[in-house]
Design a protein around this motif. Structure first.
Motif, PDB file in Angstrom:
ATOM      1  N   VAL A 169     -30.710  76.902 -81.206  1.00 43.22           N
ATOM      2  CA  VAL A 169     -29.711  78.083 -81.658  1.00 43.22           C
ATOM      3  C   VAL A 169     -29.539  78.870 -80.328  1.00 43.22           C
ATOM      4  O   VAL A 169     -30.159  79.303 -79.613  1.00 43.22           O
ATOM      5  CB  VAL A 169     -30.475  78.786 -82.630  1.00 43.22           C
ATOM      6  CG1 VAL A 169     -29.606  80.172 -82.913  1.00 43.22           C
ATOM      7  CG2 VAL A 169     -30.766  78.301 -83.894  1.00 43.22           C
ATOM      8  N   VAL A 170     -28.108  79.298 -80.231  1.00 41.48           N
ATOM      9  CA  VAL A 170     -27.952  80.057 -78.928  1.00 41.48           C
ATOM     10  C   VAL A 170     -27.315  81.414 -79.459  1.00 41.48           C
ATOM     11  O   VAL A 170     -26.814  81.601 -80.616  1.00 41.48           O
ATOM     12  CB  VAL A 170     -26.554  79.579 -78.243  1.00 41.48           C
ATOM     13  CG1 VAL A 170     -26.219  80.353 -76.990  1.00 41.48           C
ATOM     14  CG2 VAL A 170     -27.034  78.011 -77.593  1.00 41.48           C
ATOM     15  N   LEU A 171     -28.164  82.469 -79.186  1.00 41.58           N
ATOM     16  CA  LEU A 171     -27.715  83.783 -79.677  1.00 41.58           C
ATOM     17  C   LEU A 171     -27.359  84.186 -78.531  1.00 41.58           C
ATOM     18  O   LEU A 171     -27.548  84.860 -77.327  1.00 41.58           O
ATOM     19  CB  LEU A 171     -29.168  84.467 -79.701  1.00 41.58           C
ATOM     20  CG  LEU A 171     -29.962  83.746 -80.720  1.00 41.58           C
ATOM     21  CD1 LEU A 171     -31.578  84.105 -80.710  1.00 41.58           C
ATOM     22  CD2 LEU A 171     -29.326  83.810 -81.965  1.00 41.58           C
ATOM     23  N   ASP A 172     -26.167  85.026 -78.649  1.00 43.47           N
ATOM     24  CA  ASP A 172     -25.088  85.608 -77.764  1.00 43.47           C
ATOM     25  C   ASP A 172     -25.376  87.164 -77.783  1.00 43.47           C
ATOM     26  O   ASP A 172     -25.263  87.700 -78.954  1.00 43.47           O
ATOM     27  CB  ASP A 172     -23.718  85.276 -77.821  1.00 43.47           C
ATOM     28  CG  ASP A 172     -23.537  83.942 -77.589  1.00 43.47           C
ATOM     29  OD1 ASP A 172     -24.189  83.474 -76.611  1.00 43.47           O
ATOM     30  OD2 ASP A 172     -22.734  83.278 -78.184  1.00 43.47           O
ATOM     31  N   ALA A 173     -25.419  87.949 -76.770  1.00 37.76           N
ATOM     32  CA  ALA A 173     -25.541  89.312 -76.839  1.00 37.76           C
ATOM     33  C   ALA A 173     -24.218  89.830 -76.919  1.00 37.76           C
ATOM     34  O   ALA A 173     -22.870  89.327 -76.831  1.00 37.76           O
ATOM     35  CB  ALA A 173     -26.268  89.948 -75.652  1.00 37.76           C
ATOM     36  N   PRO A 174     -24.104  91.169 -77.727  1.00 44.07           N
ATOM     37  CA  PRO A 174     -22.719  91.652 -77.646  1.00 44.07           C
ATOM     38  C   PRO A 174     -22.204  91.990 -76.325  1.00 44.07           C
ATOM     39  O   PRO A 174     -22.771  91.852 -75.244  1.00 44.07           O
ATOM     40  CB  PRO A 174     -22.982  93.100 -78.358  1.00 44.07           C
ATOM     41  CG  PRO A 174     -24.331  92.954 -78.829  1.00 44.07           C
ATOM     42  CD  PRO A 174     -24.989  92.141 -78.017  1.00 44.07           C
ATOM     43  N   ALA A 175     -20.800  91.890 -76.531  1.00 40.72           N
ATOM     44  CA  ALA A 175     -20.011  92.372 -75.504  1.00 40.72           C
ATOM     45  C   ALA A 175     -20.520  93.558 -74.337  1.00 40.72           C
ATOM     46  O   ALA A 175     -20.767  94.685 -74.919  1.00 40.72           O
ATOM     47  CB  ALA A 175     -18.622  92.469 -75.465  1.00 40.72           C
ATOM     48  N   GLY A 176     -20.727  93.043 -73.033  1.00 42.25           N
ATOM     49  CA  GLY A 176     -20.976  94.225 -71.907  1.00 42.25           C
ATOM     50  C   GLY A 176     -22.694  94.436 -72.042  1.00 42.25           C
ATOM     51  O   GLY A 176     -23.208  95.194 -71.339  1.00 42.25           O
ATOM     52  N   GLU A 177     -23.443  93.664 -72.645  1.00 43.01           N
ATOM     53  CA  GLU A 177     -24.907  93.636 -72.937  1.00 43.01           C
ATOM     54  C   GLU A 177     -25.424  92.402 -72.373  1.00 43.01           C
ATOM     55  O   GLU A 177     -24.800  91.111 -72.450  1.00 43.01           O
ATOM     56  CB  GLU A 177     -25.404  94.226 -74.261  1.00 43.01           C
ATOM     57  CG  GLU A 177     -24.882  95.364 -74.477  1.00 43.01           C
ATOM     58  CD  GLU A 177     -25.713  96.005 -75.897  1.00 43.01           C
ATOM     59  OE1 GLU A 177     -26.908  95.848 -75.677  1.00 43.01           O
ATOM     60  OE2 GLU A 177     -24.942  96.409 -76.880  1.00 43.01           O
TER      61      GLU A 177
ATOM     62  N   ARG B  23     -26.088  86.769 -70.777  1.00 41.06           N
ATOM     63  CA  ARG B  23     -25.523  87.192 -71.995  1.00 41.06           C
ATOM     64  C   ARG B  23     -25.926  86.264 -73.250  1.00 41.06           C
ATOM     65  O   ARG B  23     -25.669  86.656 -74.398  1.00 41.06           O
ATOM     66  CB  ARG B  23     -24.008  87.037 -71.929  1.00 41.06           C
ATOM     67  CG  ARG B  23     -23.127  87.953 -70.812  1.00 41.06           C
ATOM     68  CD  ARG B  23     -22.219  88.661 -71.551  1.00 41.06           C
ATOM     69  NE  ARG B  23     -22.366  89.047 -72.784  1.00 41.06           N
ATOM     70  CZ  ARG B  23     -21.574  88.662 -73.633  1.00 41.06           C
ATOM     71  NH1 ARG B  23     -20.251  87.655 -73.101  1.00 41.06           N
ATOM     72  NH2 ARG B  23     -21.596  88.899 -75.009  1.00 41.06           N
ATOM     73  N   SER B  24     -26.758  85.311 -73.030  1.00 39.18           N
ATOM     74  CA  SER B  24     -27.276  84.370 -74.171  1.00 39.18           C
ATOM     75  C   SER B  24     -28.632  84.005 -73.886  1.00 39.18           C
ATOM     76  O   SER B  24     -29.129  83.737 -72.818  1.00 39.18           O
ATOM     77  CB  SER B  24     -26.372  83.179 -74.604  1.00 39.18           C
ATOM     78  OG  SER B  24     -26.293  82.293 -73.282  1.00 39.18           O
TER      79      SER B  24
END
Length: 188
Positions: free
Chosen positions: A68-76, A120-121
């Motif tokens: 499972v790849v979890l991506d942070a919100p844009a800019g974080e 970012r992820s």
């Protein structure tokens, strides 16, 4: 190229006999060459080394995990306090809802090897409870759905070896499947 083809056509007998000689040499050499081949697993590749390290730190690795790849919100990045809190919440939710899964994640280990380039992820590996079992498409769907409900601010992409073999990945479908009665997933 034309000169070569013209020479081959003019000297068909020589070319044919040459191929016959090459074939005979191959037939005679094959038994001695094939006896030098080594079958079985080769324990010197990067995958074997990674599995050995994971097994030493986290338990057996004879199963194919959910990835499972979890991506942070844009800019974080995943290092941001809010994102780290969501990653910890994901681990806690998995531990509560599926306590038999063995989870290896950035939130639980702090290991930078589980963080994507750019920060970012983050990767979460969920191993099935019994060695030798694999995580199938239905389990991936349930896992990614639970993660999406627990941490709605994160992008969620999931797959496994069995899901890839079946031609299924939930890299986009989890966003479309939430609340979709056809997929049987409940509304968050």
């Amino acid at each position: 190229m034309e000169a070569l083809s013209e020479w081959v056509i003019r000297h068909r007998l020589i070319v044919g006999l040459s191929w016959l000689v090459i074939t005979m040499v191959g037939v005679l050499a094959a038994p001695s060459v094939s006896s030098r081949l080594v079958g079985g697993n080769h324990v010197n590749g990067p995958a074997f080394t990674a599995n050995t390290q994971i097994a030493r730190h986290y338990g057996g690795v004879t199963s194919d995990p959910a990835v499972v790849v979890l991506d942070a919100p844009a800019g974080e990045t995943v290092r941001a306090p809010g994102v780290r809190a969501q990653l910890r919440a994901v681990d806690a939710a998995i531990a509560r809802s599926a306590p038999t899964l063995r989870v290896v994640s950035y939130a639980s280990t702090g290991s930078q090897t589980l963080v994507g380039s750019g920060g970012r992820s983050a990767v979460l590996l969920a191993y099935p409870p019994k060695d030798g079992d694999d995580m199938g498409p239905a389990q991936i769907d349930a896992l990614t759905h639970a993660v999406a409900v627990t941490a709605p601010g994160l992008g969620v992409h999931g797959t496994s070896l069995r899901a890839l073999e079946a031609g299924n990945t939930t890299s986009q479908s989890v966003l479309l499947a939430v609340g979709d009665p056809v997929r049987g997933l409940p509304d968050p």
